[in-house]
Structure formats: structure tokens, C-alpha cells
Scaffold this active site. Structure first.
Site, PDB file in Angstrom:
ATOM      1  N   LYS A 192       0.827  -1.210   0.000  1.00 23.53           N
ATOM      2  CA  LYS A 192       0.000   0.000   0.000  1.00 23.53           C
ATOM      3  C   LYS A 192       0.854   1.249   0.000  1.00 23.53           C
ATOM      4  O   LYS A 192       0.491   2.255  -0.604  1.00 23.53           O
ATOM      5  CB  LYS A 192      -0.968  -0.001   1.186  1.00 23.53           C
ATOM      6  CG  LYS A 192      -2.067  -1.029   1.036  1.00 23.53           C
ATOM      7  CD  LYS A 192      -3.289  -0.710   1.867  1.00 23.53           C
ATOM      8  CE  LYS A 192      -4.370  -1.748   1.582  1.00 23.53           C
ATOM      9  NZ  LYS A 192      -5.568  -1.589   2.410  1.00 23.53           N
ATOM     10  N   LYS A 246      -4.510 -11.132  -5.807  1.00 23.36           N
ATOM     11  CA  LYS A 246      -5.784 -11.436  -5.149  1.00 23.36           C
ATOM     12  C   LYS A 246      -6.869 -10.484  -5.647  1.00 23.36           C
ATOM     13  O   LYS A 246      -6.583  -9.336  -5.996  1.00 23.36           O
ATOM     14  CB  LYS A 246      -5.645 -11.377  -3.629  1.00 23.36           C
ATOM     15  CG  LYS A 246      -5.549  -9.986  -3.053  1.00 23.36           C
ATOM     16  CD  LYS A 246      -5.814  -9.982  -1.546  1.00 23.36           C
ATOM     17  CE  LYS A 246      -5.998  -8.538  -1.083  1.00 23.36           C
ATOM     18  NZ  LYS A 246      -7.174  -8.260  -0.317  1.00 23.36           N
ATOM     19  N   LYS A 289     -10.592  -4.798  -3.653  1.00 26.14           N
ATOM     20  CA  LYS A 289     -11.434  -3.617  -3.858  1.00 26.14           C
ATOM     21  C   LYS A 289     -10.737  -2.630  -4.763  1.00 26.14           C
ATOM     22  O   LYS A 289     -11.362  -1.841  -5.448  1.00 26.14           O
ATOM     23  CB  LYS A 289     -11.663  -2.906  -2.523  1.00 26.14           C
ATOM     24  CG  LYS A 289     -12.482  -3.684  -1.560  1.00 26.14           C
ATOM     25  CD  LYS A 289     -12.775  -2.827  -0.348  1.00 26.14           C
ATOM     26  CE  LYS A 289     -13.446  -3.655   0.707  1.00 26.14           C
ATOM     27  NZ  LYS A 289     -12.657  -3.747   1.937  1.00 26.14           N
TER      28      LYS A 289
END
Ligand code: ATP
Ligand code: LTN
Length: 326
Positions: free
Chosen positions: A110, A191, A194
Site C-alpha cells: 500500500k 488477489k 477492492k
């Protein structure tokens, strides 16, 4: 036995969230005392638009109610409504080393994506540890990507207990053997997420039948034509995992069902299975989402129930570390 888990209200809920974590929330609440939180404090570790955050928080709560989280059995609440989370996180921050947070893979991912990195994003796993430890949770149903955060939580709990005396239960990650890591339909090495790169890589729980057909038909497959799970066929394996879980069959049974059928027939069957599976959830979602007042009341009741337990643990923590009583 107590269960706690959380999800960030930072985007739409996808099939990976549902298969990897949320369906286990619903199953667990039947037998165990359950606490489920919307991690809005976690959501602001990356930039959020206030209006969008408000909307997402309500719609995420509506999805959870629609899939069957039952407020009569489980406390469903917002992390920001229970001040003890931030307070315990601070105390645990003071037991956490810089280097152990630097090793967190989610942080590394992130931080790269965000450009500038905040202290909040760095300390995110410590806040998650506080979420879990406040409720003395035994089991934490999560997807595989959360394993490392759960290990940190266990380490922090043991460290605290060793230094200040037995205070926290040592929780366990409940990661299901199947479906704990559903992959992106366009890139089976990532994966489903969102915030994935391709809009067609994730199935949202609110997707229309047409959108589902389009995404499943367009999902990447592997070379060959056999519908078979294997490490050489990561894309087909992912689709088979989804199919077998939603249709309540083993992967082996699913392979047999589509022996000789080819990818196109398998994908059509998968799309129709998904549409049928999601339809009742979507109907309930429309009902629940139309009554915002009721969603807010559920969240307030959940927070009250949560606060009683969180306050009790935090008092014990403060006493252990030598703070004077209020
Ligand atoms: P982001 O894309 O921002 O990382 P996310 O999609 O991972 O978000 P979270 O709120 O972080 O969503 O996760 C909620 C729960 O869903 C967690 O228990 C997480 O482990 C699980 N989960 C998320 N993605 C998947 C996936 N692809 N497969 C299985 N479980 C998943
Ligand atoms: N970090 C988690 C969401 C989350 C959580 C929790 C999960 C916040 N608090 C406590 C389990 C227990 C995520 O991003 N998936």
C-alpha cells in the site's frame, strides 16, 4: 468462545471478501458470541473523500446485513464509535518495534501505491491488534492476506502478557482451507481486491446478471481446454474454487461435472450459479439499504454492546501498565 473480525468500508464488497471471510462470519454467529466491525479508522489510512466514506460505510453495513449478519446475535458496529480501539492501539504502539512493522507485506504494497506514506498506514496492524485483543477474541475469521497481521497480534498479546501479567487471550486466525485467497479474474497472480487494477477483475456482490456474465466470460483462462485444478492452471483453479464453494461441491466433483466440456460451457455454468447465488442477497440488500435509519440504529446498538466489553479490557490494561484509576 468469542469471534471478532472486521472489514474496511473503503470500497465495494467483492466475491473474495465474501468467500474468504464474510460467509464465515455468518456461519460463526450461529454458535459463538460474535463482534463484527466496520474498520473506518483503518479506512482513513489511505485518502478518503468524506461523503464517499459516509456512503460506503452505510452500504457496507447494508451488505453485511443482507448476507445474513444478524444483529440479534452479533454486535455489528463502527470502529470509530468505540473510542477504546484508538486508545489501546496507542498503548500497543509503545510495545511495537519499528522493524516488525516494516516487515508487513500489506504495508509495503500500500505504501508503494499511495506515494506518500502516513504514520497511520504504518501503524495499521497495531490498530488491528487492538481491535482483536479488546474483545479477548478466540477466533478471527479472515482471508489469507491477513495472516501476517494476526501473527503480529499474537506476538503483541504475548509480549504484553509477559511484561505486565496475563491480560490478553492469544487469538487464533481462522483461515478456511478453501477460498481464503480468491484471485483477480484478469490476473490470477493477484488477489481479487477492492482496489485492483482492472475493473473486470472483481465480482461485486451487487453486480447485475449481465455484468457477471460479461466478467466471467472475459475471465482469463490457461492454455489447454481441460477444466482441471492444478498449479499449472491458476486461472481455471480459481474459477473452480469459486464454483465448488458456491455450489457446495468438492473441486473434484466439479472437475468431473465439466470433464470434456471445455472452458466456455464451464464459464456459462459458473456465471449462472453466481447469479442465482447472489440474487437473494441482492434482494435483501435493496430492502435493507432503503432504510438508513434502521442501519444507523443497528450500528448504535452494536457499539453499545461492544463498548461494554472493550471498556472492561482497557481498564485492566491500564491497571496492568501502571496508570492511576480515573
Ligand atoms: P483492499 O483491496 O483495500 O486490500 P480488500 O478487498 O482486501 O481491500 P478488506 O477490507 O481488506 O478488503 O478485507 C476484508 C476481509 O476480506 C479480510 O478478512 C480479507 O482477508 C478478506 N479478503 C480480501 N480479499 C480477499 C480475497 N481475494 N480472497 C479471500 N479473502 C479476501
Ligand atoms: N485489516 C483488515 C480489516 C480489519 C480486521 C480487524 C480484520 C480491521 N480490523 C480485526 C480482522 C480483525 C483488512 O484490511 N482486511
Amino acid at each position: 468462545m468469542r469471534i471478532l473480525s472486521g472489514i474496511q468500508p473503503s470500497g465495494e464488497i467483492h466475491l473474495g471478501n465474501y468467500i474468504g471471510a464474510l460467509r464465515h462470519w455468518v456461519a460463526s454467529q450461529e454458535e459463538l458470541e460474535s463482534f463484527y466491525l466496520l474498520a473506518d479508522l483503518h479506512a482513513i489510512t489511505v485518502t478518503q473523500d468524506p461523503k464517499a466514506l459516509r456512503e460506503r460505510t452505510l452500504s457496507t453495513a447494508a451488505v453485511l446485513l443482507a448476507i445474513g449478519v444478524d444483529p440479534a446475535r452479533s454486535a455489528l458496529f463502527l470502529q470509530s464509535h468505540v473510542g477504546e480501539h484508538a486508545e489501546l492501539a496507542w498503548i500497543l504502539n509503545c510495545l511495537t518495534s519499528f522493524s516488525e512493522l516494516q516487515r508487513m507485506t500489506q504495508f509495503k504494497d500500500k505504501a508503494n501505491r499511495e506515494g506518500t506514506t502516513t504514520l497511520g498506514l504504518f501503524a495499521y496492524p497495531v490498530l488491528q491488534a487492538a481491535d482483536i485483543l479488546l474483545y479477548q477474541a478466540d477466533h478471527v475469521p479472515v482471508g489469507e492476506d491477513q495472516k501476517q497481521h494476526l501473527e503480529l497480534t499474537r506476538n503483541l498479546a504475548s509480549r504484553f502478557n509477559t511484561r505486565f501479567g496475563a491480560t490478553f487471550k492469544i487469538p487464533q486466525a481462522a483461515i478456511a482451507p478453501a477460498g481464503a485467497r480468491i484471485m483477480d479474474l484478469q490476473d490470477p497472480s493477484k488477489k481479487m481486491s477492492k482496489s485492483g487494477a482492472s475493473p473486470d477483475g472483481a465480482i461485486w456482490l451487487t453486480d447485475t446478471p449481465d455484468a457477471i456474465r460479461k466478467k466471467i466470460r472475459g475471465a482469463v483462462t490457461d492454455s489447454g481446454s481441460e477444466v482441471k485444478a492444478s498449479s499449472r492452471k491458476p486461472a481455471v483453479t480459481n474459477l473452480l474454487t469459486i464454483y465448488s464453494i458456491l455450489s457446495n461441491k468438492s473441486v473434484h466433483e466439479s472437475e468431473q461435472e465439466f470433464a470434456g466440456a471445455g472452458y466456455a460451457r464451464f464459464k456459462d455454468a459458473l456465471a449462472e450459479t453466481l447469479i442465482a447465488y447472489l440474487q437473494p442477497i441482492q434482494n435483501r440488500f435493496r430492502d435493507v439499504a432503503s432504510d438508513r435509519g434502521e442501519i444507523v440504529r443497528v450500528l448504535h446498538r452494536g457499539a453499545e454492546k461492544a463498548r461494554a466489553i472493550a471498556a472492561h479490557t482497557l481498564d485492566a490494561v491500564k491497571q496492568s501498565i501502571g496508570f492511576l484509576p480515573r
